[in-house]
Write a protein that holds these residues in place. Sequence first.
Motif, PDB file in Angstrom:
ATOM      1  N   PRO A  82      -2.914  25.468  28.465  1.00  0.00           N
ATOM      2  CA  PRO A  82      -3.506  24.682  29.621  1.00  0.00           C
ATOM      3  C   PRO A  82      -2.432  24.876  30.730  1.00  0.00           C
ATOM      4  O   PRO A  82      -2.515  24.602  32.095  1.00  0.00           O
ATOM      5  N   TYR A  83      -1.370  25.575  30.635  1.00  0.00           N
ATOM      6  CA  TYR A  83      -0.375  26.028  31.718  1.00  0.00           C
ATOM      7  C   TYR A  83       0.012  27.322  31.763  1.00  0.00           C
ATOM      8  O   TYR A  83      -0.084  27.993  30.508  1.00  0.00           O
ATOM      9  N   VAL A  84       0.204  27.862  32.911  1.00  0.00           N
ATOM     10  CA  VAL A  84       0.347  29.445  32.914  1.00  0.00           C
ATOM     11  C   VAL A  84       1.489  29.812  33.828  1.00  0.00           C
ATOM     12  O   VAL A  84       1.973  28.982  34.699  1.00  0.00           O
ATOM     13  N   CYS A  85       2.125  30.987  33.625  1.00  0.00           N
ATOM     14  CA  CYS A  85       3.215  31.481  34.519  1.00  0.00           C
ATOM     15  C   CYS A  85       3.419  32.877  34.078  1.00  0.00           C
ATOM     16  O   CYS A  85       2.635  33.690  33.182  1.00  0.00           O
ATOM     17  N   ARG A 111      -0.033  16.857  40.428  1.00  0.00           N
ATOM     18  CA  ARG A 111       0.361  17.898  41.092  1.00  0.00           C
ATOM     19  C   ARG A 111      -0.299  19.380  40.057  1.00  0.00           C
ATOM     20  O   ARG A 111      -0.053  19.098  38.862  1.00  0.00           O
ATOM     21  N   GLN A 112      -0.560  20.316  40.706  1.00  0.00           N
ATOM     22  CA  GLN A 112      -1.185  21.322  39.982  1.00  0.00           C
ATOM     23  C   GLN A 112      -0.116  22.586  39.857  1.00  0.00           C
ATOM     24  O   GLN A 112      -0.380  23.455  38.905  1.00  0.00           O
ATOM     25  N   PHE A 113       1.129  22.626  40.415  1.00  0.00           N
ATOM     26  CA  PHE A 113       1.946  23.535  40.171  1.00  0.00           C
ATOM     27  C   PHE A 113       3.374  22.966  40.409  1.00  0.00           C
ATOM     28  O   PHE A 113       3.664  21.913  41.228  1.00  0.00           O
ATOM     29  N   ALA A 151      10.733  30.896  38.583  1.00  0.00           N
ATOM     30  CA  ALA A 151      11.049  29.198  38.141  1.00  0.00           C
ATOM     31  C   ALA A 151       9.777  28.282  38.699  1.00  0.00           C
ATOM     32  O   ALA A 151       9.749  27.219  39.227  1.00  0.00           O
ATOM     33  N   THR A 152       8.470  29.007  38.324  1.00  0.00           N
ATOM     34  CA  THR A 152       7.297  28.239  38.652  1.00  0.00           C
ATOM     35  C   THR A 152       6.313  28.120  37.307  1.00  0.00           C
ATOM     36  O   THR A 152       6.616  28.667  36.356  1.00  0.00           O
ATOM     37  N   LEU A 153       5.652  26.947  37.499  1.00  0.00           N
ATOM     38  CA  LEU A 153       4.639  26.767  36.331  1.00  0.00           C
ATOM     39  C   LEU A 153       3.306  26.301  37.025  1.00  0.00           C
ATOM     40  O   LEU A 153       3.381  25.130  37.917  1.00  0.00           O
ATOM     41  N   ILE A 154       2.125  26.656  36.533  1.00  0.00           N
ATOM     42  CA  ILE A 154       0.895  26.250  37.309  1.00  0.00           C
ATOM     43  C   ILE A 154      -0.202  25.967  36.207  1.00  0.00           C
ATOM     44  O   ILE A 154      -0.006  26.316  35.019  1.00  0.00           O
ATOM     45  N   THR A 155      -0.964  24.795  36.565  1.00  0.00           N
ATOM     46  CA  THR A 155      -1.944  24.494  35.584  1.00  0.00           C
ATOM     47  C   THR A 155      -2.930  25.551  35.406  1.00  0.00           C
ATOM     48  O   THR A 155      -3.254  26.258  36.506  1.00  0.00           O
TER      49      THR A 155
END
Length: 248
Positions: A82-85, A111-113, A151-155
Amino acid sequence: MPDAKITIAVPSYNQGHYLDDALSSIFEQALPIEVFVMDGGSTDNSLRVIKKWEHRLSGWRSQQDNGQAAAINEGITRGTAPYVCWLNSDDFFYPGGLANLLGTLTKYPDRQFAYAKCWTVSASGRKLAPYLTMPFSPRLFANFCFIAQPATLITREAWEQLGGLDDSMQMAFDYDLWWRLFAAYGKPGYCKAVVAATRMHQDTKTANQIDLHYKESIELVKRNWGTVPLKWRLFLPVMKMFRGSRAC
């Protein structure tokens, strides 16, 4: 990995001397993850490194592809979490880094990212300077990209709705994605922890194609902000000098 929380794509091409550090930092995260190495047909020791970690990988391939953005899209599409990077093969996570990002998104489910703090390090991993990061402001974001990609994470939901990265771009596709995420979902979550490092060295695309990087970035700012701050033209000579002097 059916119960993975995060899908991580690792694009790589002839970065075998850094790839082992990147993969080691991923598998030290103590989170349920699925990892896909998208190698562009490397001729160095990359395959040996990939084989070392093959038992931990959810998938990999090594062949000529359509560039970094396309490789990242391919890797994330292979996953189901469910989360991607993505983590470039010359960058790395600090222990607990992904947990901090995931905690930010679970704490603020609207928040989506999310993004966090990051160090800029040398080719050898020596800390050079903190990546200049701050809470999100679109006005400041039009002046410089203060979101450090590692340093990021996205749904996954947001990633898929936006179609992932624009693979027609060569340099600023991450900056483009942050703008599109902001336009679609509003401000991202901000985590004050240092979660990753971005490596500065003489072989990076940014160091060798800085004019193209600035050209794509300026076009993005004009499209998303309407005007281009003078900073973009004034700082190009400074950035060329900075990157050339600190890449060792």
